[in-house]
Scaffold this motif. Structure first.
Motif, PDB file in Angstrom:
ATOM      1  N   ALA A   3      17.208  17.407  -9.377  1.00  0.00           N
ATOM      2  CA  ALA A   3      17.797  16.757  -7.564  1.00  0.00           C
ATOM      3  C   ALA A   3      18.017  17.562  -6.317  1.00  0.00           C
ATOM      4  CB  ALA A   3      19.523  16.436  -8.164  1.00  0.00           C
ATOM      5  N   GLU A   4      18.099  17.387  -5.389  1.00  0.00           N
ATOM      6  CA  GLU A   4      17.936  17.768  -3.945  1.00  0.00           C
ATOM      7  C   GLU A   4      19.000  18.380  -3.677  1.00  0.00           C
ATOM      8  OE1 GLU A   4      16.376  18.499  -0.143  1.00  0.00           O
ATOM      9  OE2 GLU A   4      15.899  17.895  -2.261  1.00  0.00           O
ATOM     10  N   THR A   5      20.420  17.885  -4.173  1.00  0.00           N
ATOM     11  CA  THR A   5      21.538  18.229  -3.545  1.00  0.00           C
ATOM     12  C   THR A   5      23.044  18.979  -4.269  1.00  0.00           C
ATOM     13  OG1 THR A   5      23.165  19.715  -1.476  1.00  0.00           O
ATOM     14  CG2 THR A   5      21.765  17.075  -1.410  1.00  0.00           C
ATOM     15  N   TYR A   6      23.914  18.888  -4.088  1.00  0.00           N
ATOM     16  CA  TYR A   6      25.257  18.251  -4.816  1.00  0.00           C
ATOM     17  C   TYR A   6      26.356  17.754  -3.730  1.00  0.00           C
ATOM     18  CZ  TYR A   6      24.160  20.306  -9.412  1.00  0.00           C
ATOM     19  OH  TYR A   6      23.169  20.335 -10.580  1.00  0.00           O
ATOM     20  N   GLU A   7      26.901  16.371  -3.961  1.00  0.00           N
ATOM     21  CA  GLU A   7      28.887  17.132  -3.298  1.00  0.00           C
ATOM     22  C   GLU A   7      29.400  17.079  -4.197  1.00  0.00           C
ATOM     23  OE1 GLU A   7      29.826  13.714   0.278  1.00  0.00           O
ATOM     24  OE2 GLU A   7      28.289  13.346  -1.624  1.00  0.00           O
ATOM     25  N   ILE A   8      30.772  18.218  -4.126  1.00  0.00           N
ATOM     26  CA  ILE A   8      31.704  18.066  -4.926  1.00  0.00           C
ATOM     27  C   ILE A   8      33.288  17.609  -4.283  1.00  0.00           C
ATOM     28  CG2 ILE A   8      32.548  19.680  -5.714  1.00  0.00           C
ATOM     29  CD1 ILE A   8      30.578  21.164  -6.887  1.00  0.00           C
ATOM     30  N   LYS A   9      33.689  17.101  -4.444  1.00  0.00           N
ATOM     31  CA  LYS A   9      35.240  17.143  -3.375  1.00  0.00           C
ATOM     32  C   LYS A   9      36.409  17.242  -4.553  1.00  0.00           C
ATOM     33  CE  LYS A   9      33.711  14.329  -0.824  1.00  0.00           C
ATOM     34  NZ  LYS A   9      33.435  14.779   1.594  1.00  0.00           N
ATOM     35  N   MET A  10      37.419  17.066  -4.121  1.00  0.00           N
ATOM     36  CA  MET A  10      38.495  18.087  -4.734  1.00  0.00           C
ATOM     37  C   MET A  10      40.255  17.048  -3.559  1.00  0.00           C
ATOM     38  SD  MET A  10      39.426  21.645  -3.739  1.00  0.00           S
ATOM     39  CE  MET A  10      40.078  21.857  -1.664  1.00  0.00           C
ATOM     40  N   SER A  11      40.606  16.414  -5.000  1.00  0.00           N
ATOM     41  CA  SER A  11      42.086  15.843  -4.067  1.00  0.00           C
ATOM     42  C   SER A  11      42.871  16.325  -5.183  1.00  0.00           C
ATOM     43  CB  SER A  11      41.518  15.010  -4.338  1.00  0.00           C
ATOM     44  OG  SER A  11      42.797  13.669  -3.625  1.00  0.00           O
ATOM     45  N   ILE A  27      32.231  15.540  -8.780  1.00  0.00           N
ATOM     46  CA  ILE A  27      30.898  15.842  -8.606  1.00  0.00           C
ATOM     47  C   ILE A  27      29.962  15.066  -8.279  1.00  0.00           C
ATOM     48  CG2 ILE A  27      29.754  16.988 -10.890  1.00  0.00           C
ATOM     49  CD1 ILE A  27      28.725  19.377  -8.520  1.00  0.00           C
ATOM     50  N   ARG A  28      28.952  14.523  -8.136  1.00  0.00           N
ATOM     51  CA  ARG A  28      27.382  13.764  -7.857  1.00  0.00           C
ATOM     52  C   ARG A  28      26.315  14.567  -7.646  1.00  0.00           C
ATOM     53  NH1 ARG A  28      29.538   9.057  -3.975  1.00  0.00           N
ATOM     54  NH2 ARG A  28      29.404  10.319  -1.831  1.00  0.00           N
ATOM     55  N   ALA A  29      25.894  13.900  -7.119  1.00  0.00           N
ATOM     56  CA  ALA A  29      24.357  14.608  -7.227  1.00  0.00           C
ATOM     57  C   ALA A  29      23.030  13.957  -5.873  1.00  0.00           C
ATOM     58  CB  ALA A  29      23.180  14.934  -8.556  1.00  0.00           C
ATOM     59  N   ILE A  30      22.553  14.113  -5.376  1.00  0.00           N
ATOM     60  CA  ILE A  30      22.181  13.379  -4.195  1.00  0.00           C
ATOM     61  C   ILE A  30      20.350  13.630  -4.777  1.00  0.00           C
ATOM     62  CG2 ILE A  30      21.724  12.638  -1.752  1.00  0.00           C
ATOM     63  CD1 ILE A  30      24.622  13.587  -1.322  1.00  0.00           C
ATOM     64  N   ASP A  31      19.644  12.788  -4.316  1.00  0.00           N
ATOM     65  CA  ASP A  31      17.897  13.493  -4.457  1.00  0.00           C
ATOM     66  C   ASP A  31      17.593  13.568  -3.741  1.00  0.00           C
ATOM     67  OD1 ASP A  31      17.067  10.115  -3.692  1.00  0.00           O
ATOM     68  OD2 ASP A  31      16.352   9.778  -5.158  1.00  0.00           O
ATOM     69  N   ASN A  32      15.895  13.611  -3.340  1.00  0.00           N
ATOM     70  CA  ASN A  32      15.053  14.342  -1.901  1.00  0.00           C
ATOM     71  C   ASN A  32      14.862  12.832  -1.646  1.00  0.00           C
ATOM     72  OD1 ASN A  32      13.685  12.620  -3.867  1.00  0.00           O
ATOM     73  ND2 ASN A  32      12.015  14.383  -3.756  1.00  0.00           N
ATOM     74  N   SER A  33      15.324  11.163  -1.765  1.00  0.00           N
ATOM     75  CA  SER A  33      15.095  10.285  -1.335  1.00  0.00           C
ATOM     76  C   SER A  33      16.300   9.786  -0.667  1.00  0.00           C
ATOM     77  CB  SER A  33      14.413   8.880  -1.944  1.00  0.00           C
ATOM     78  OG  SER A  33      13.101   9.146  -2.522  1.00  0.00           O
ATOM     79  N   ARG A  34      17.233  10.042  -1.268  1.00  0.00           N
ATOM     80  CA  ARG A  34      18.773   9.927  -0.500  1.00  0.00           C
ATOM     81  C   ARG A  34      19.450   9.177  -1.513  1.00  0.00           C
ATOM     82  NH1 ARG A  34      20.122  14.121   1.465  1.00  0.00           N
ATOM     83  NH2 ARG A  34      21.881  13.701   2.342  1.00  0.00           N
ATOM     84  N   ASN A  35      19.259   8.827  -2.603  1.00  0.00           N
ATOM     85  CA  ASN A  35      19.580   7.963  -3.465  1.00  0.00           C
ATOM     86  C   ASN A  35      20.605   8.986  -3.530  1.00  0.00           C
ATOM     87  OD1 ASN A  35      17.488   5.948  -3.279  1.00  0.00           O
ATOM     88  ND2 ASN A  35      16.056   7.190  -5.172  1.00  0.00           N
ATOM     89  N   VAL A  36      22.157   8.373  -4.237  1.00  0.00           N
ATOM     90  CA  VAL A  36      22.881   8.548  -4.774  1.00  0.00           C
ATOM     91  C   VAL A  36      23.866   8.915  -6.363  1.00  0.00           C
ATOM     92  CG1 VAL A  36      25.384   9.608  -4.365  1.00  0.00           C
ATOM     93  CG2 VAL A  36      24.101   9.275  -2.130  1.00  0.00           C
ATOM     94  N   PRO A  65       0.618  -1.091  -0.366  1.00  0.00           N
ATOM     95  CA  PRO A  65       0.148   0.086   0.121  1.00  0.00           C
ATOM     96  C   PRO A  65       1.069   1.372  -0.052  1.00  0.00           C
ATOM     97  CG  PRO A  65       0.250  -0.704   2.280  1.00  0.00           C
ATOM     98  CD  PRO A  65       0.742  -2.099   1.504  1.00  0.00           C
ATOM     99  N   GLY A  66       0.556   2.077  -0.552  1.00  0.00           N
ATOM    100  CA  GLY A  66       0.800   3.542  -0.209  1.00  0.00           C
ATOM    101  C   GLY A  66       2.148   3.939  -2.028  1.00  0.00           C
ATOM    102  N   ILE A  67       2.814   5.074  -2.000  1.00  0.00           N
ATOM    103  CA  ILE A  67       3.549   4.903  -2.844  1.00  0.00           C
ATOM    104  C   ILE A  67       4.708   4.591  -2.607  1.00  0.00           C
ATOM    105  CG2 ILE A  67       4.638   7.264  -3.842  1.00  0.00           C
ATOM    106  CD1 ILE A  67       2.475   8.603  -2.102  1.00  0.00           C
ATOM    107  N   PRO A  68       4.841   3.810  -3.868  1.00  0.00           N
ATOM    108  CA  PRO A  68       6.184   2.778  -3.999  1.00  0.00           C
ATOM    109  C   PRO A  68       7.683   4.065  -3.755  1.00  0.00           C
ATOM    110  CG  PRO A  68       5.766   3.228  -6.128  1.00  0.00           C
ATOM    111  CD  PRO A  68       4.213   3.968  -5.149  1.00  0.00           C
ATOM    112  N   PRO A  69       8.236   3.497  -2.669  1.00  0.00           N
ATOM    113  CA  PRO A  69       9.349   3.695  -3.068  1.00  0.00           C
ATOM    114  C   PRO A  69      10.284   4.290  -4.041  1.00  0.00           C
ATOM    115  CG  PRO A  69       9.996   1.283  -2.701  1.00  0.00           C
ATOM    116  CD  PRO A  69       8.459   2.370  -2.608  1.00  0.00           C
ATOM    117  N   ASP A  70      11.234   5.827  -3.916  1.00  0.00           N
ATOM    118  CA  ASP A  70      11.946   6.167  -5.061  1.00  0.00           C
ATOM    119  C   ASP A  70      13.147   5.388  -5.253  1.00  0.00           C
ATOM    120  OD1 ASP A  70      13.759   7.301  -7.161  1.00  0.00           O
ATOM    121  OD2 ASP A  70      13.383   9.551  -5.441  1.00  0.00           O
TER     122      ASP A  70
END
Length: 233
Positions: free
Chosen positions: A78-86, A138-147, A36-41
């Motif tokens: 998407a919900e947010t970005y995550e940027i890394k450098m090295s 860089i990588r993006a993350i959605d509102n269901s925390r899928n990376v 029941p309910g909305i299927p998960p993302d």
């Protein structure tokens, strides 16, 4: 040989079939045990593949640019970005992405998928030397925390401007003294060469005189022996 078969006429080809209809059934299926309910993302944002880095007017800052992914692959936002450098590009792989140095993205909001975005920032905690290479991902993350997957790796090289040279008040005095010093050294070298040549000439002359004396003495002794041979016997 058989005779050629006669060609059919148009009346024989066109047959009056009359009116008819055809019905096909594809069957049916039943879906059971649906939660029941909305299927998960379960669909993450797509991988960013066009991350680019460019220098700015400020030698210490860089401009990152990329195409925004979606919330589900390339659809939505998407919900947010995550940027890394090295300084080591191997740290920017998916397995070790978290170990790299984070770039502050607090003021960066993802746009709708397909939109070109950019971020200008000043890197910190890096070795600021001429020729230092820094890598970004860089990588993006959605509102269901899928990376999403880590993007392509962009490279930047620090090129430090040369330090400005300030003319000193003693520059005018230093230049003549340097020239004078160079001239003095040249004169000393010439004098040394002349002294060496003089010594060689003197040694050669003395050697010639000694040889002449030895030859003269030898000739005199031989002549005396020839004059008094009986005395020697």
């Amino acid at each position: 040989m058989n005779a050629p078969r006669p060609e059919p006429s148009e009346d024989e080809i066109q047959v009056n079939l009359g009116s008819f209809s055809r019905v096909a059934s594809g069957g049916s299926f039943v879906v059971a045990n649906v939660p029941p309910g909305i299927p998960p993302d379960v669909f993450p944002p797509c991988k960013i593949i066009d991350l680019d880095v460019a220098p700015t007017d400020d030698a210490d800052e860089f401009l990152l640019s990329w195409t925004a992914p979606g919330n589900d692959y390339d659809v939505g936002t998407a919900e947010t970005y995550e940027i890394k450098m090295s300084e080591n590009p191997l740290e920017l792989r998916d397995a070790t992405f978290q170990n790299a140095t984070s770039v502050n993205t607090s003021g960066l909001t993802p746009a709708v998928a397909g939109t070109r975005q950019s971020l200008q920032f000043k890197p910190e905690n890096v070795t600021k030397e001429n020729g230092t290479t820094i890598y970004f991902a860089i990588r993006a993350i959605d509102n269901s925390r899928n990376v999403g997957e880590a993007s392509n790796i962009a490279r930047a090289v620090l090129l430090m401007p040369p330090l400005p040279t300030t003319p000193s008040t003693g520059a005018t005095t230093t230049t003549p003294s340097t020239a004078a010093s160079t001239t003095t050294h040249s004169n000393l070298n010439e004098n040394s060469v002349i002294n060496v040549v003089t010594v060689i000439v003197i040694i050669a002359c003395a050697s010639a005189i000694i040889i002449c004396v030895i030859v003269s003495i030898t000739i005199c002794v031989v002549k005396r022996k020839n004059r008094h041979p009986e005395t020697e016997m």
